[in-house]
Design a protein around this motif. Structure first.
Motif, PDB file in Angstrom:
ATOM      1  N   CYS A 299       0.813  -1.061  -0.182  1.00  0.00           N
ATOM      2  CA  CYS A 299      -0.075   0.016  -0.133  1.00  0.00           C
ATOM      3  C   CYS A 299       0.951   1.186  -0.021  1.00  0.00           C
ATOM      4  O   CYS A 299       0.609   2.299  -0.633  1.00  0.00           O
ATOM      5  N   LEU A 300       2.032   1.124   0.700  1.00  0.00           N
ATOM      6  CA  LEU A 300       2.752   2.456   0.882  1.00  0.00           C
ATOM      7  C   LEU A 300       3.474   2.888  -0.272  1.00  0.00           C
ATOM      8  O   LEU A 300       3.540   3.739  -0.968  1.00  0.00           O
TER       9      LEU A 300
ATOM     10  N   LEU B  35       5.628  12.554  -0.554  1.00  0.00           N
ATOM     11  CA  LEU B  35       6.091  12.324   0.921  1.00  0.00           C
ATOM     12  C   LEU B  35       4.751  12.517   1.606  1.00  0.00           C
ATOM     13  O   LEU B  35       4.757  11.805   2.526  1.00  0.00           O
ATOM     14  N   ARG B  36       4.201  13.497   1.576  1.00  0.00           N
ATOM     15  CA  ARG B  36       2.949  13.832   2.204  1.00  0.00           C
ATOM     16  C   ARG B  36       1.930  12.760   2.262  1.00  0.00           C
ATOM     17  O   ARG B  36       1.232  12.412   3.169  1.00  0.00           O
ATOM     18  N   VAL B  37       1.515  12.250   0.887  1.00  0.00           N
ATOM     19  CA  VAL B  37       0.744  11.135   0.623  1.00  0.00           C
ATOM     20  C   VAL B  37       1.116   9.893   1.625  1.00  0.00           C
ATOM     21  O   VAL B  37       0.227   9.317   2.282  1.00  0.00           O
ATOM     22  N   VAL B  38       2.334   9.368   1.274  1.00  0.00           N
ATOM     23  CA  VAL B  38       3.023   8.263   2.096  1.00  0.00           C
ATOM     24  C   VAL B  38       2.789   8.415   3.447  1.00  0.00           C
ATOM     25  O   VAL B  38       2.422   7.523   4.140  1.00  0.00           O
ATOM     26  N   PHE B  39       3.289   9.381   3.917  1.00  0.00           N
ATOM     27  CA  PHE B  39       3.239   9.743   5.460  1.00  0.00           C
ATOM     28  C   PHE B  39       1.983   9.683   6.162  1.00  0.00           C
ATOM     29  O   PHE B  39       1.591   8.895   6.927  1.00  0.00           O
TER      30      PHE B  39
ATOM     31  N   VAL C   9       0.126   6.935   8.660  1.00  0.00           N
ATOM     32  CA  VAL C   9      -0.373   7.227   9.833  1.00  0.00           C
ATOM     33  C   VAL C   9      -1.969   6.563   9.840  1.00  0.00           C
ATOM     34  O   VAL C   9      -2.108   6.345  10.858  1.00  0.00           O
ATOM     35  N   ALA C  10      -2.491   6.760   8.699  1.00  0.00           N
ATOM     36  CA  ALA C  10      -3.959   6.287   8.813  1.00  0.00           C
ATOM     37  C   ALA C  10      -3.763   4.656   8.981  1.00  0.00           C
ATOM     38  O   ALA C  10      -4.694   3.949   9.555  1.00  0.00           O
ATOM     39  N   MET C  11      -2.878   3.895   8.351  1.00  0.00           N
ATOM     40  CA  MET C  11      -2.880   2.692   8.345  1.00  0.00           C
ATOM     41  C   MET C  11      -2.324   2.328   9.860  1.00  0.00           C
ATOM     42  O   MET C  11      -3.026   1.305  10.482  1.00  0.00           O
ATOM     43  N   ALA C  12      -1.501   2.883  10.668  1.00  0.00           N
ATOM     44  CA  ALA C  12      -1.065   2.678  12.023  1.00  0.00           C
ATOM     45  C   ALA C  12      -2.257   2.958  12.794  1.00  0.00           C
ATOM     46  O   ALA C  12      -2.476   2.240  13.891  1.00  0.00           O
TER      47      ALA C  12
ATOM     48  N   MET D 146      -4.093   0.087  15.348  1.00  0.00           N
ATOM     49  CA  MET D 146      -4.002   0.190  16.632  1.00  0.00           C
ATOM     50  C   MET D 146      -5.493   0.315  17.376  1.00  0.00           C
ATOM     51  O   MET D 146      -5.694  -0.221  18.311  1.00  0.00           O
ATOM     52  N   ILE D 147      -6.414   0.852  16.500  1.00  0.00           N
ATOM     53  CA  ILE D 147      -7.711   0.681  17.110  1.00  0.00           C
ATOM     54  C   ILE D 147      -8.172  -0.885  17.040  1.00  0.00           C
ATOM     55  O   ILE D 147      -8.826  -1.281  17.883  1.00  0.00           O
ATOM     56  N   GLY D 148      -7.750  -1.489  15.741  1.00  0.00           N
ATOM     57  CA  GLY D 148      -8.138  -2.861  15.857  1.00  0.00           C
ATOM     58  C   GLY D 148      -7.474  -3.816  16.759  1.00  0.00           C
ATOM     59  O   GLY D 148      -8.079  -4.646  17.397  1.00  0.00           O
TER      60      GLY D 148
END
Length: 101
Positions: free
Chosen positions: A53-54, A77-81, A85-88, A92-94
């Motif tokens: 995905c990254l 870089l902004r899109v990947v960062f 963050v969204a995936m992490a 974490m919520i999962g």
């Protein structure tokens, strides 16, 4: 007094193109993630999908930046960062509710 005429510019009709590009990006990322998850070896699916995905976000961020006439590095870089963050945060919520892989 003469009435002012309305000037027609292409930028007023380009919204459909932006929507099509963003929709195609979303479709490519989700479809490729599903394919990678199905083909990944057991136990490594979460890491493999995250990396795929990254990489996909980096490629599509660069394509979008180039299509928009911007420099490639900062938008990519902004899109990947923010994608990371969204995936992490999703992982974490999962894990907090016991549904993470």
């Amino acid at each position: 007094m003469r009435a002012l005429h309305k000037e027609n510019h292409l930028i007023e009709r380009i919204g459909w193109l932006r929507a099509a590009v963003l929709g195609a990006n979303d479709g490519l990322i989700s479809t490729s993630s599903l394919i990678v998850a199905l083909l990944a070896p057991a136990g490594t699916a979460a890491r493999t999908v995250s990396i795929a995905c990254l990489i996909g976000l980096a490629v599509l961020g660069a394509v979008g930046a180039r299509a928009g006439g911007a420099s490639i590095w900062k938008p990519t870089l902004r899109v990947v960062f923010w994608g990371a963050v969204a995936m992490a945060s999703t992982a974490m919520i999962g894990s907090l509710i016991g549904r993470a892989a």
